[in-house]
Scaffold this motif. Structure first.
Motif, PDB file in Angstrom:
ATOM      1  N   GLU A   1      38.476 -31.232 -20.103  1.00  0.00           N
ATOM      2  CA  GLU A   1      38.599 -32.167 -21.219  1.00  0.00           C
ATOM      3  C   GLU A   1      39.170 -31.441 -22.413  1.00  0.00           C
ATOM      4  OE1 GLU A   1      35.901 -35.539 -23.481  1.00  0.00           O
ATOM      5  OE2 GLU A   1      34.910 -33.764 -22.688  1.00  0.00           O
ATOM      6  N   VAL A   2      40.258 -31.971 -22.975  1.00  0.00           N
ATOM      7  CA  VAL A   2      40.890 -31.379 -24.155  1.00  0.00           C
ATOM      8  C   VAL A   2      40.436 -32.192 -25.367  1.00  0.00           C
ATOM      9  CG1 VAL A   2      43.056 -30.742 -25.260  1.00  0.00           C
ATOM     10  CG2 VAL A   2      42.866 -30.671 -22.769  1.00  0.00           C
ATOM     11  N   ALA A   3      39.443 -31.676 -26.081  1.00  0.00           N
ATOM     12  CA  ALA A   3      38.873 -32.427 -27.203  1.00  0.00           C
ATOM     13  C   ALA A   3      38.987 -31.681 -28.522  1.00  0.00           C
ATOM     14  CB  ALA A   3      37.405 -32.740 -26.919  1.00  0.00           C
ATOM     15  N   THR A   4      39.284 -30.368 -28.483  1.00  0.00           N
ATOM     16  CA  THR A   4      39.378 -29.575 -29.715  1.00  0.00           C
ATOM     17  C   THR A   4      40.641 -28.722 -29.689  1.00  0.00           C
ATOM     18  OG1 THR A   4      38.097 -27.773 -28.726  1.00  0.00           O
ATOM     19  CG2 THR A   4      36.863 -29.442 -29.936  1.00  0.00           C
ATOM     20  N   ASP A   5      40.998 -28.144 -30.837  1.00  0.00           N
ATOM     21  CA  ASP A   5      42.204 -27.308 -30.933  1.00  0.00           C
ATOM     22  C   ASP A   5      42.169 -26.107 -29.987  1.00  0.00           C
ATOM     23  OD1 ASP A   5      43.207 -29.035 -32.765  1.00  0.00           O
ATOM     24  OD2 ASP A   5      42.650 -27.864 -34.527  1.00  0.00           O
ATOM     25  N   PRO A   6      41.048 -25.353 -29.916  1.00  0.00           N
ATOM     26  CA  PRO A   6      41.019 -24.220 -28.978  1.00  0.00           C
ATOM     27  C   PRO A   6      41.259 -24.654 -27.531  1.00  0.00           C
ATOM     28  CG  PRO A   6      39.173 -24.075 -30.491  1.00  0.00           C
ATOM     29  CD  PRO A   6      39.807 -25.402 -30.714  1.00  0.00           C
ATOM     30  N   VAL A   7      40.682 -25.814 -27.142  1.00  0.00           N
ATOM     31  CA  VAL A   7      40.860 -26.293 -25.762  1.00  0.00           C
ATOM     32  C   VAL A   7      42.309 -26.719 -25.543  1.00  0.00           C
ATOM     33  CG1 VAL A   7      40.032 -27.909 -24.015  1.00  0.00           C
ATOM     34  CG2 VAL A   7      38.457 -27.036 -25.718  1.00  0.00           C
ATOM     35  N   ALA A   8      42.965 -27.238 -26.599  1.00  0.00           N
ATOM     36  CA  ALA A   8      44.378 -27.604 -26.493  1.00  0.00           C
ATOM     37  C   ALA A   8      45.219 -26.361 -26.201  1.00  0.00           C
ATOM     38  CB  ALA A   8      44.842 -28.282 -27.773  1.00  0.00           C
ATOM     39  N   SER A   9      44.818 -25.220 -26.781  1.00  0.00           N
ATOM     40  CA  SER A   9      45.558 -23.974 -26.507  1.00  0.00           C
ATOM     41  C   SER A   9      45.359 -23.535 -25.053  1.00  0.00           C
ATOM     42  CB  SER A   9      45.115 -22.866 -27.469  1.00  0.00           C
ATOM     43  OG  SER A   9      43.849 -22.364 -27.117  1.00  0.00           O
ATOM     44  N   TRP A  10      44.167 -23.811 -24.495  1.00  0.00           N
ATOM     45  CA  TRP A  10      43.954 -23.501 -23.062  1.00  0.00           C
ATOM     46  C   TRP A  10      44.918 -24.319 -22.218  1.00  0.00           C
ATOM     47  CZ3 TRP A  10      37.960 -24.566 -22.660  1.00  0.00           C
ATOM     48  CH2 TRP A  10      37.277 -23.791 -23.591  1.00  0.00           C
ATOM     49  N   MET A  11      45.068 -25.592 -22.612  1.00  0.00           N
ATOM     50  CA  MET A  11      45.944 -26.496 -21.848  1.00  0.00           C
ATOM     51  C   MET A  11      47.380 -25.969 -21.831  1.00  0.00           C
ATOM     52  SD  MET A  11      46.966 -30.431 -22.775  1.00  0.00           S
ATOM     53  CE  MET A  11      47.839 -29.863 -24.237  1.00  0.00           C
ATOM     54  N   ILE A  12      47.839 -25.503 -23.007  1.00  0.00           N
ATOM     55  CA  ILE A  12      49.214 -24.972 -23.096  1.00  0.00           C
ATOM     56  C   ILE A  12      49.352 -23.703 -22.261  1.00  0.00           C
ATOM     57  CG2 ILE A  12      50.927 -23.998 -24.694  1.00  0.00           C
ATOM     58  CD1 ILE A  12      49.623 -25.914 -26.851  1.00  0.00           C
ATOM     59  N   GLN A  13      48.325 -22.836 -22.327  1.00  0.00           N
ATOM     60  CA  GLN A  13      48.348 -21.608 -21.520  1.00  0.00           C
ATOM     61  C   GLN A  13      48.427 -21.938 -20.033  1.00  0.00           C
ATOM     62  OE1 GLN A  13      45.245 -18.638 -22.596  1.00  0.00           O
ATOM     63  NE2 GLN A  13      45.018 -19.829 -24.484  1.00  0.00           N
ATOM     64  N   SER A  14      47.620 -22.927 -19.603  1.00  0.00           N
ATOM     65  CA  SER A  14      47.594 -23.306 -18.186  1.00  0.00           C
ATOM     66  C   SER A  14      48.923 -23.925 -17.772  1.00  0.00           C
ATOM     67  CB  SER A  14      46.465 -24.305 -17.921  1.00  0.00           C
ATOM     68  OG  SER A  14      45.225 -23.738 -18.219  1.00  0.00           O
ATOM     69  N   ALA A  15      49.499 -24.762 -18.668  1.00  0.00           N
ATOM     70  CA  ALA A  15      50.752 -25.443 -18.340  1.00  0.00           C
ATOM     71  C   ALA A  15      51.918 -24.464 -18.212  1.00  0.00           C
ATOM     72  CB  ALA A  15      51.058 -26.484 -19.423  1.00  0.00           C
ATOM     73  N   GLN A  16      51.809 -23.312 -18.878  1.00  0.00           N
ATOM     74  CA  GLN A  16      52.902 -22.328 -18.833  1.00  0.00           C
ATOM     75  C   GLN A  16      52.803 -21.403 -17.620  1.00  0.00           C
ATOM     76  OE1 GLN A  16      52.467 -20.607 -22.742  1.00  0.00           O
ATOM     77  NE2 GLN A  16      54.127 -21.864 -23.597  1.00  0.00           N
TER      78      GLN A  16
END
Length: 467
Positions: free
Chosen positions: A451-466
């Motif tokens: 679940e992407v609910a906060t800014d730090p978690v959004a950065s995890w999403m970008i890291q994973s997507a790359q």
């Protein structure tokens, strides 16, 4: 002759004394029976008896009784099982709950001498006009549970269209609510015939839920619904003190008569995407709502909920996610239990035969099989997690899955026990970023951010997507 007369007089006096004694004793027994019938078989006294007996059983020193070695071993094992069940039932374990309820049933039936006559002192089963809305609901849910198991509440809601929008008194616009009038109408229509065993089981459940359970939501929480919450509407205690200072006498009278809902009267369920208020149910007091909030999150010892740390996110024994908040972080004590239905975790079941669903399902399957980077977005409760569960089915068996979550929600290994799946989550000492770094060093082929609910978690999403 005088001696015979004296003997006769003595016998008469003795007979009269015995008669008077027996009459007085029978009168005392009758008064005792009346006292037992009127007072002893109330829910409060039966609950106190159950608490006392279970406390005695768990605290007894078995070495002082002089048991044989075999009997001592057997009694120690039973004592251990009882202690374990008393602890486990507060975590939402249905097996431990069943064990404790069976023990309470035996205590009431064998030791407290509850029978067909005096059981109606606890709940007036034989006089429907005296039954409260909660009594009627407990009876309805119990009888439906005998037939449908944990689908009982969904069956009642579907059968009587309780999830329809409706206008209620005091509301200007239609809302999702189940009222006490609807419960009374259902009870009259069903016209249940209860056996003594049924009545005692209903009384046992009522005692259990106020002793070790989650009060009025105890049975509701076990049902196959999407979630349940409490303390999220009505007047908080802090507001009541402000109301007491107001000059509006009519409003003050409504509050004192409980016509205006309090926070402890707030029970909501989440059913098929709809938040439905159960207007006929209540925790009764603020302290009871507080007790439920303090117990419902305790599985696996997640730490103390305190004024400094005003919220806790955790899971329960059955995999439900639970969030608890308290003052001063929130305006009142409140909890949110979110359940994820594993049975509806295929795409075909999720779309439910809507127009054009075949094309949507085919597109999702091809996206997954093509190993595309996919994000699932939508409002709260729209079914993102359930849809993701269904999409996992189409990932090739040869690909290993690694999941990073704030709290365990997906429980993919429960659905796909033969797949190579491992889930990580944040703890007090390990941050989500550290978990993600560890995840990269495992042999994962598919990375999922829960679940992407906060800014730090959004950065995890970008890291994973790359990756």
């Amino acid at each position: 002759m005088l001696r015979v007369l004296l003997i006769v007089i003595v016998f008469l006096i003795a007979g009269f004394a015995i008669y008077a004694f027996l009459k007085r004793r029978s009168k005392q027994e009758a008064e005792s029976d009346i006292e037992v019938d009127d007072k002893t078989y109330t829910l409060e006294l039966m609950t106190a008896f159950v608490k006392r007996r279970l406390d005695e059983i768990t605290k007894i020193n078995l070495y002082d009784i002089g048991l044989s070695e075999e009997e001592l071993k057997r009694r120690k094992q039973k004592k251990y099982e009882l202690k374990k069940a008393l602890k486990g039932c507060t975590y939402g374990d249905v097996n431990d709950k069943k064990y404790i309820k069976e023990l309470i049933y035996d205590l009431l039936y064998r030791e407290y001498n509850v029978n067909e006559t005096n059981i109606s002192k606890a709940i007036p089963f034989d006089i429907p006009s005296l039954l409260t809305a909660q009594d009627k609901f407990d009876i309805i849910l119990y009888m439906y549970k005998n037939e449908f198991g944990y689908e009982a509440l969904p069956e009642v809601i579907k059968k009587y269209n309780l999830d329809d929008l409706k206008y209620v008194e005091g509301e200007a616009k239609p809302c999702y609510v189940i009222t006490s009038e609807e419960i009374s109408k259902i009870y009259e229509q069903e016209n249940f015939i209860l056996t003594f065993e049924d009545k005692l089981n209903i009384v046992v459940q009522r005692i259990y839920q106020h002793y070790k359970g989650y009060s009025s939501i105890d049975e509701i929480r076990d049902m196959n619904i999407d979630g349940v919450s409490g303390g999220v509407s009505g007047l908080p205690e802090s507001f009541l003190s402000q109301v007491a200072q107001t000059s509006d006498a009519d409003y003050l009278a409504q509050v004192s008569e409980h016509k205006v809902p309090r926070a402890c009267d707030s029970i909501w369920i989440f059913f098929q995407g709809k938040s439905i208020r159960l207007a006929f149910l209540s925790f009764g007091t603020e302290s009871e709502l507080k007790r439920v909030c303090q117990n419902i999150y305790k599985y696996n010892n997640p730490g103390q909920l305190s004024d400094t740390n005003g919220y806790k996110i955790n899971e329960m024994k059955d995999g439900s996610r639970v969030v608890v908040v308290r003052p001063s972080f929130s305006e009142t004590w409140a909890f949110f239990v979110r359940k994820f239905d594993v049975k509806r975790s295929t795409l075909e079941q999720w779309f439910k035969g809507e127009p054009g669903c075949d094309d949507s399902i085919a597109l999702l399957k091809y996206l997954v099989k093509g190993a595309r980077i996919i994000s699932i977005t939508g409002e709260q409760g729209c079914g993102k997690t359930t849809m993701l569960m269904g999409m996992i089915e189409n990932i090739y068996e040869t690909m290993n899955i690694r999941v990073q979550e704030t709290a365990f929600e997906l429980h993919l290994r429960k659905i796909y026990p033969t797949r190579n799946i491992l889930t990580f989550r944040e703890t007090d000492t390990i941050s989500g970023q550290e978990g993600l770094d560890v995840q990269k060093k495992t042999d994962g082929s598919v990375n999922i951010i829960g679940e992407v609910a906060t800014d730090p978690v959004a950065s995890w999403m970008i890291q994973s997507a790359q990756v």
